[in-house]
Enzyme design. Structure first.
Site, PDB file in Angstrom:
ATOM      1  N   GLY A 118      73.331  24.032  58.426  1.00 18.44           N
ATOM      2  CA  GLY A 118      72.743  23.289  57.316  1.00 18.44           C
ATOM      3  C   GLY A 118      72.928  24.065  56.025  1.00 18.44           C
ATOM      4  N   LYS A 119      72.801  23.407  54.903  1.00 20.89           N
ATOM      5  CA  LYS A 119      72.820  24.108  53.605  1.00 20.89           C
ATOM      6  C   LYS A 119      72.273  23.157  52.559  1.00 20.89           C
ATOM      7  CE  LYS A 119      74.659  28.103  52.207  1.00 20.89           C
ATOM      8  NZ  LYS A 119      74.597  29.323  53.024  1.00 20.89           N
TER       9      LYS A 119
END
Ligand code: NAD
Length: 429
Positions: A118-119
């Protein structure tokens, strides 16, 4: 252990550098061509599960209201909850978040950590916000993405422009709305509220461990090698000091203003790191200096680029003299430089393995949070050591068996794990 080469012509210069999304997709294609992971699985991995875009209204200190844009990209969660940083930077955009989220998927898989990638972040220059404004912005962002995050769903961490305090505000806002204290929603918190000892030093420690293993693998001894480190921040200074402690000569270190060079070895404990005194490297000693460009090309055994991305390019790859390059920063070597270094017989140990100590200790932090049990710093460092050695030996097995570069081998290990998990779970419905 070093060798010299003739510089390549100007015409080999790279006019553009890849975006994180282009890099992540190219690396997926390359790894896919070296594995027999099902084509449908590869197709699924080209796309993120979702990208959430939110508007974040902020009341400024003067009473006016500004609206900022925030993102959270979630790439793949077949092996566990999404995991990755939150950055506050004016250049944050959806594509960059997706690319960096994919990168996290590969990094967690190569380390065999049960997380996916994720980011996220906010399009903002944090230097233009007061601390109070940063706190209000973070709390409202936490609320806007609250449905998407959680200890078993998606676990943010600090990144560019965010820190332990940002994570503390995020965790508090999330916990307040959920009605209970939930430290495992983020990692990189201060230890007093569930952060892990050793988290800050972990990426530098993993770089040092991997450098040590690579030196041994190529039949050198730590006592005999010279090492240059670009960037004397969290990653660079921690790696340099450990390798110095273990017997190596750290002959050059630098910060954004330039570097120090002493062929007999620097006293790394005395040179101030970025945290101890920002941009203090050149102030420590103004004799025997080198530019950042010169540092990369020094006649050393090991080079550790630990500052920023895209510093080893087609323009200078022919002049890199170190036989081993250990990537401390994310993406310091462009793909053309990678090919040149490979052709020249140089060994590049990739970022997704070398600096993965950060996400590994984040995983330890999450384990401590959900079990409500603090680990000592010694235990964290011992567990990190064994996690790094396991990952190193998995990647080494591919290098030994198939003669691949360390980068290709790391991606193959990661992709095989993700592919097997997808096969085992199947596609629903
Ligand atoms: P930091 O801010 O602590 O230190 C960065 C250092 O690099 C400073 O000494 C700075 O002066 C220097 N620097 C900045 N621009 C430079 C330039 N153009 N040339 C040479 N030196 C320059 O940052 P950090 O946390 O050590 O991160 C360094 C790199 O490692 C980044 O690429 C980051 O994404 C990556 N990384 C960091 C972590 C982490 O948890 N800290 C984890 C994995 C990867």
């Amino acid at each position: 252990m070093t060798q010299k080469q003739t510089p390549r012509s100007e015409s080999d210069s790279e006019s553009t550098t890849e975006s994180p999304l282009e890099t992540a997709r190219r690396q997926l294609r390359t790894a896919a061509s070296r594995t027999d992971v099902d084509a449908g699985v590869i197709e699924r991995l080209k796309h993120p599960t979702r990208v959430v875009e939110v508007s974040i209204p902020l009341e400024r200190d003067d009473g006016t209201v500004d609206v900022f844009t925030g993102y959270r990209a979630q790439h793949d969660d077949v092996r566990g909850p999404y995991k990755g940083g939150l950055r506050y930077h004016p250049d944050v955009n959806a594509d960059e978040c997706v690319g960096l989220a994919m990168w996290m998927t590969w990094k967690c898989a190569v380390m065999d950590i049960p997380f996916g990638g994720g980011k996220g972040g906010i399009v903002v220059d944090p230097k233009e916000l007061s601390d109070d404004e940063k706190e209000r912005l973070t709390r409202r962002f936490a609320e806007e993405i609250r449905d998407e995050v959680g200890p078993s769903r998606d676990i943010p961490a600090p990144d560019m422009g965010t820190d332990a305090q940002t994570m503390a505000w995020f965790m508090d806002a999330y916990s307040m709305q959920e009605g209970e204290t939930i430290p495992g929603v983020v990692t990189g918190k201060p230890p007093v509220i569930g952060g892990s000892y050793g988290r800050e030093e972990a990426p530098g420690r993993s770089v040092a461990i991997v450098a040590r293993e690579a030196i041994e693998y190529y039949d050198e001894s730590l006592d005999d090698v010279s090492i240059a480190v670009q960037g004397y921040g969290s990653v660079g200074a921690n790696a340099a000091r450990l390798l110095d402690e273990w017997g190596a000569d750290i002959v050059a270190v630098s910060d954004v203003n330039g570097g120090l060079y002493d062929p007999d070895g620097l006293q790394t404990q005395d040179v101030p790191s970025h945290k101890e005194e920002p941009e203090g490297v050149m102030r420590y000693d103004s004799s025997n200096t080198v530019s950042n460009e010169e540092l990369l090309e020094l006649d050393v055994d090991v080079l550790i680029p630990a500052a920023i991305g895209n510093v080893i390019t087609a323009d200078n790859a022919d002049r890199i003299q170190a036989d081993i390059v250990v990537e401390g920063a994310n993406g310091p070597t462009t793909s053309s430089a990678d090919s040149i270094l490979h052709e020249r017989g140089k060994h590049v140990i990739p970022d997704i393995l070398a600096n993965a100590g950060g996400v590994t200790v984040s995983y330890f932090e999450w384990l401590q949070d959900i079990n409500r049990r603090t680990w000592s710093k010694e235990r964290v460092n011992d567990e990190l050591e064994s996690a790094m050695l396991d990952a190193w030996s998995d990647v080494k097995a591919e290098v030994d068996a198939r003669g691949m570069s360390w980068r290709d081998a790391a991606y193959v290990v990661a992709l095989n794990r993700i592919g097997e998990a997808k096969e085992a779970r199947g596609l629903w419905p």
